[in-house]
Motif scaffolding. Structure first.
Motif, PDB file in Angstrom:
ATOM      1  N   THR A 108       0.828  -1.206   0.000  1.00  0.00           N
ATOM      2  CA  THR A 108       0.000   0.000   0.000  1.00  0.00           C
ATOM      3  C   THR A 108       0.863   1.258   0.000  1.00  0.00           C
ATOM      4  O   THR A 108       0.609   2.211  -0.752  1.00  0.00           O
ATOM      5  CB  THR A 108      -0.922   0.003   1.237  1.00  0.00           C
ATOM      6  N   VAL A 109       1.903   1.247   0.867  1.00  0.00           N
ATOM      7  CA  VAL A 109       2.810   2.398   0.918  1.00  0.00           C
ATOM      8  C   VAL A 109       3.515   2.581  -0.420  1.00  0.00           C
ATOM      9  O   VAL A 109       3.663   3.705  -0.928  1.00  0.00           O
ATOM     10  CB  VAL A 109       3.840   2.210   2.055  1.00  0.00           C
ATOM     11  N   ALA A 110       3.972   1.442  -0.991  1.00  0.00           N
ATOM     12  CA  ALA A 110       4.650   1.518  -2.291  1.00  0.00           C
ATOM     13  C   ALA A 110       3.719   2.061  -3.370  1.00  0.00           C
ATOM     14  O   ALA A 110       4.129   2.872  -4.212  1.00  0.00           O
ATOM     15  CB  ALA A 110       5.163   0.135  -2.692  1.00  0.00           C
ATOM     16  N   LYS A 111       2.454   1.618  -3.347  1.00  0.00           N
ATOM     17  CA  LYS A 111       1.490   2.112  -4.333  1.00  0.00           C
ATOM     18  C   LYS A 111       1.256   3.613  -4.178  1.00  0.00           C
ATOM     19  O   LYS A 111       1.190   4.347  -5.165  1.00  0.00           O
ATOM     20  CB  LYS A 111       0.165   1.357  -4.192  1.00  0.00           C
ATOM     21  N   LYS A 112       1.123   4.055  -2.911  1.00  0.00           N
ATOM     22  CA  LYS A 112       0.904   5.478  -2.668  1.00  0.00           C
ATOM     23  C   LYS A 112       2.105   6.299  -3.131  1.00  0.00           C
ATOM     24  O   LYS A 112       1.953   7.358  -3.757  1.00  0.00           O
ATOM     25  CB  LYS A 112       0.635   5.725  -1.182  1.00  0.00           C
ATOM     26  N   THR A 113       3.314   5.784  -2.821  1.00  0.00           N
ATOM     27  CA  THR A 113       4.523   6.489  -3.244  1.00  0.00           C
ATOM     28  C   THR A 113       4.609   6.554  -4.768  1.00  0.00           C
ATOM     29  O   THR A 113       4.939   7.599  -5.345  1.00  0.00           O
ATOM     30  CB  THR A 113       5.763   5.779  -2.678  1.00  0.00           C
ATOM     31  N   ALA A 114       4.323   5.407  -5.398  1.00  0.00           N
ATOM     32  CA  ALA A 114       4.348   5.382  -6.865  1.00  0.00           C
ATOM     33  C   ALA A 114       3.306   6.328  -7.454  1.00  0.00           C
ATOM     34  O   ALA A 114       3.556   7.024  -8.449  1.00  0.00           O
ATOM     35  CB  ALA A 114       4.112   3.961  -7.365  1.00  0.00           C
ATOM     36  N   ALA A 115       2.118   6.367  -6.814  1.00  0.00           N
ATOM     37  CA  ALA A 115       1.071   7.265  -7.301  1.00  0.00           C
ATOM     38  C   ALA A 115       1.496   8.729  -7.160  1.00  0.00           C
ATOM     39  O   ALA A 115       1.261   9.551  -8.058  1.00  0.00           O
ATOM     40  CB  ALA A 115      -0.217   7.024  -6.517  1.00  0.00           C
ATOM     41  N   LYS A 116       2.161   9.057  -6.028  1.00  0.00           N
ATOM     42  CA  LYS A 116       2.639  10.424  -5.840  1.00  0.00           C
ATOM     43  C   LYS A 116       3.688  10.784  -6.882  1.00  0.00           C
ATOM     44  O   LYS A 116       3.676  11.879  -7.438  1.00  0.00           O
ATOM     45  CB  LYS A 116       3.213  10.578  -4.432  1.00  0.00           C
ATOM     46  N   LYS A 117       4.622   9.838  -7.114  1.00  0.00           N
ATOM     47  CA  LYS A 117       5.651  10.094  -8.119  1.00  0.00           C
ATOM     48  C   LYS A 117       5.047  10.280  -9.506  1.00  0.00           C
ATOM     49  O   LYS A 117       5.439  11.166 -10.261  1.00  0.00           O
ATOM     50  CB  LYS A 117       6.658   8.943  -8.139  1.00  0.00           C
ATOM     51  N   THR A 118       4.060   9.409  -9.809  1.00  0.00           N
ATOM     52  CA  THR A 118       3.403   9.532 -11.115  1.00  0.00           C
ATOM     53  C   THR A 118       2.680  10.870 -11.249  1.00  0.00           C
ATOM     54  O   THR A 118       2.745  11.528 -12.294  1.00  0.00           O
ATOM     55  CB  THR A 118       2.397   8.381 -11.291  1.00  0.00           C
ATOM     56  N   ALA A 119       1.993  11.271 -10.167  1.00  0.00           N
ATOM     57  CA  ALA A 119       1.296  12.560 -10.195  1.00  0.00           C
ATOM     58  C   ALA A 119       2.281  13.713 -10.351  1.00  0.00           C
ATOM     59  O   ALA A 119       2.031  14.667 -11.103  1.00  0.00           O
ATOM     60  CB  ALA A 119       0.478  12.731  -8.910  1.00  0.00           C
ATOM     61  N   ALA A 120       3.434  13.613  -9.650  1.00  0.00           N
ATOM     62  CA  ALA A 120       4.451  14.660  -9.767  1.00  0.00           C
ATOM     63  C   ALA A 120       5.001  14.730 -11.189  1.00  0.00           C
ATOM     64  O   ALA A 120       5.203  15.815 -11.741  1.00  0.00           O
ATOM     65  CB  ALA A 120       5.582  14.398  -8.773  1.00  0.00           C
ATOM     66  N   LYS A 121       5.248  13.545 -11.792  1.00  0.00           N
ATOM     67  CA  LYS A 121       5.741  13.523 -13.165  1.00  0.00           C
ATOM     68  C   LYS A 121       4.725  14.130 -14.125  1.00  0.00           C
ATOM     69  O   LYS A 121       5.085  14.880 -15.038  1.00  0.00           O
ATOM     70  CB  LYS A 121       6.062  12.086 -13.582  1.00  0.00           C
ATOM     71  N   ARG A 122       3.448  13.778 -13.925  1.00  0.00           N
ATOM     72  CA  ARG A 122       2.413  14.342 -14.798  1.00  0.00           C
ATOM     73  C   ARG A 122       2.333  15.854 -14.654  1.00  0.00           C
ATOM     74  O   ARG A 122       2.201  16.585 -15.636  1.00  0.00           O
ATOM     75  CB  ARG A 122       1.062  13.708 -14.462  1.00  0.00           C
ATOM     76  N   THR A 123       2.418  16.324 -13.380  1.00  0.00           N
ATOM     77  CA  THR A 123       2.372  17.762 -13.145  1.00  0.00           C
ATOM     78  C   THR A 123       3.553  18.458 -13.807  1.00  0.00           C
ATOM     79  O   THR A 123       3.401  19.515 -14.437  1.00  0.00           O
ATOM     80  CB  THR A 123       2.381  18.042 -11.633  1.00  0.00           C
ATOM     81  N   ALA A 124       4.748  17.847 -13.654  1.00  0.00           N
ATOM     82  CA  ALA A 124       5.937  18.420 -14.283  1.00  0.00           C
ATOM     83  C   ALA A 124       5.803  18.435 -15.801  1.00  0.00           C
ATOM     84  O   ALA A 124       6.174  19.413 -16.466  1.00  0.00           O
ATOM     85  CB  ALA A 124       7.180  17.631 -13.864  1.00  0.00           C
ATOM     86  N   ALA A 125       5.247  17.353 -16.352  1.00  0.00           N
ATOM     87  CA  ALA A 125       5.067  17.287 -17.810  1.00  0.00           C
ATOM     88  C   ALA A 125       4.074  18.352 -18.286  1.00  0.00           C
ATOM     89  O   ALA A 125       4.293  19.017 -19.302  1.00  0.00           O
ATOM     90  CB  ALA A 125       4.579  15.895 -18.209  1.00  0.00           C
ATOM     91  N   ARG A 126       2.984  18.529 -17.517  1.00  0.00           N
ATOM     92  CA  ARG A 126       2.006  19.558 -17.894  1.00  0.00           C
ATOM     93  C   ARG A 126       2.618  20.949 -17.824  1.00  0.00           C
ATOM     94  O   ARG A 126       2.400  21.787 -18.706  1.00  0.00           O
ATOM     95  CB  ARG A 126       0.798  19.466 -16.966  1.00  0.00           C
ATOM     96  N   THR A 127       3.401  21.188 -16.748  1.00  0.00           N
ATOM     97  CA  THR A 127       4.051  22.492 -16.606  1.00  0.00           C
ATOM     98  C   THR A 127       5.013  22.750 -17.751  1.00  0.00           C
ATOM     99  O   THR A 127       5.062  23.846 -18.315  1.00  0.00           O
ATOM    100  CB  THR A 127       4.798  22.550 -15.264  1.00  0.00           C
ATOM    101  N   ALA A 128       5.796  21.708 -18.097  1.00  0.00           N
ATOM    102  CA  ALA A 128       6.738  21.846 -19.213  1.00  0.00           C
ATOM    103  C   ALA A 128       6.005  22.118 -20.526  1.00  0.00           C
ATOM    104  O   ALA A 128       6.431  22.955 -21.328  1.00  0.00           O
ATOM    105  CB  ALA A 128       7.591  20.576 -19.336  1.00  0.00           C
ATOM    106  N   THR A 129       4.876  21.432 -20.717  1.00  0.00           N
ATOM    107  CA  THR A 129       4.098  21.644 -21.938  1.00  0.00           C
ATOM    108  C   THR A 129       3.544  23.061 -21.998  1.00  0.00           C
ATOM    109  O   THR A 129       3.591  23.728 -23.041  1.00  0.00           O
ATOM    110  CB  THR A 129       2.943  20.632 -21.998  1.00  0.00           C
ATOM    111  N   ARG A 130       3.013  23.539 -20.861  1.00  0.00           N
ATOM    112  CA  ARG A 130       2.481  24.906 -20.828  1.00  0.00           C
ATOM    113  C   ARG A 130       3.575  25.922 -21.086  1.00  0.00           C
ATOM    114  O   ARG A 130       3.380  26.898 -21.819  1.00  0.00           O
ATOM    115  CB  ARG A 130       1.824  25.161 -19.476  1.00  0.00           C
TER     116      ARG A 130
END
Length: 216
Positions: A108-130
């Protein structure tokens, strides 16, 4: 565990082929099933007992509609675990359950950490795109400003060049005028001298003529 996994476990345990393990499992299950159908009990010491029991007719209730439903009598298979199986489940099973809980918590902890990392990557990708979109949108304006600046510089350079050329032409004109004035003065000064010489020459000629006339 399903049947295929059970066959794999038997093959690994007995060090036999998977086909032989499958035949063994099928033979055991067929033997238990045939004995139960015949009304016999199958007792496996330490593991448990397979048997059938008679269930009388009864009236049940449909949980969705609440209507009464008549359930006919039936013979159903039943399994009663042995004491050794119960003890093994209670001891080893307890440990396994604790281990399983820890493993589940870690997952569960690993999934949450992975989800946070994925969300951070998506946010970074969106910011870079903008950012890239904004930069791309601002490039035409930057080019236009650069063109205007270049045009202004070119115009200013041309104006300075024209002024410099005009100044040089004005200087040349002043120099020419300054050069022409002394020449004019000299010409004016020479004119009276020339007239005086001409008068003297004319006077000499007149005197000579008079002298010649007298001698005659």
């Amino acid at each position: 565990m399903n049947k295929a996994q059970l066959i794999d476990a038997v093959a690994m345990k007995l060090d036999i082929s998977r086909r032989s393990a499958g035949d063994t499992v099928d033979a055991v299950l067929d033997g238990i099933t045939g004995a139960i159908i015949s009304g016999d009990k199958v007792s496996l010491t330490g593991f448990g007992t397979f048997e059938t029991t008679r269930r009388a007719a009864r009236t049940a209730r449909n949980p969705r509609t609440g209507d009464s439903v008549a359930v006919p009598a039936a013979t159903v298979p039943k399994f009663r675990p042995g004491q050794a199986l119960k003890d093994e489940v209670n001891t080893t099973g307890g440990r396994r359950r604790a281990t399983a809980k820890k493993t589940a918590a870690k997952k569960t902890v690993a999934k949450k950490t992975a989800a946070k990392k994925t969300a951070a990557k998506r946010t970074a990708a969106r910011t870079a795109t903008r950012t890239a979109t904004r930069v791309a949108a601002s490039r035409p304006a930057t080019k236009a400003v650069a063109k205007k600046t270049t045009a202004k510089k070119a115009t200013a350079t041309k104006a300075v060049a024209k002024k410099t050329t005009a100044k040089a032409a004005a200087k040349k004109t002043v120099v020419k005028k300054a050069t022409a004035r002394p020449a004019a003065k000299k010409a004016v000064a020479k004119a009276p001298a020339t007239k005086a010489v001409a008068k003297k020459t004319t006077a000499k000629k007149s005197a000579a003529k008079k002298t010649t006339a007298r001698k005659r």
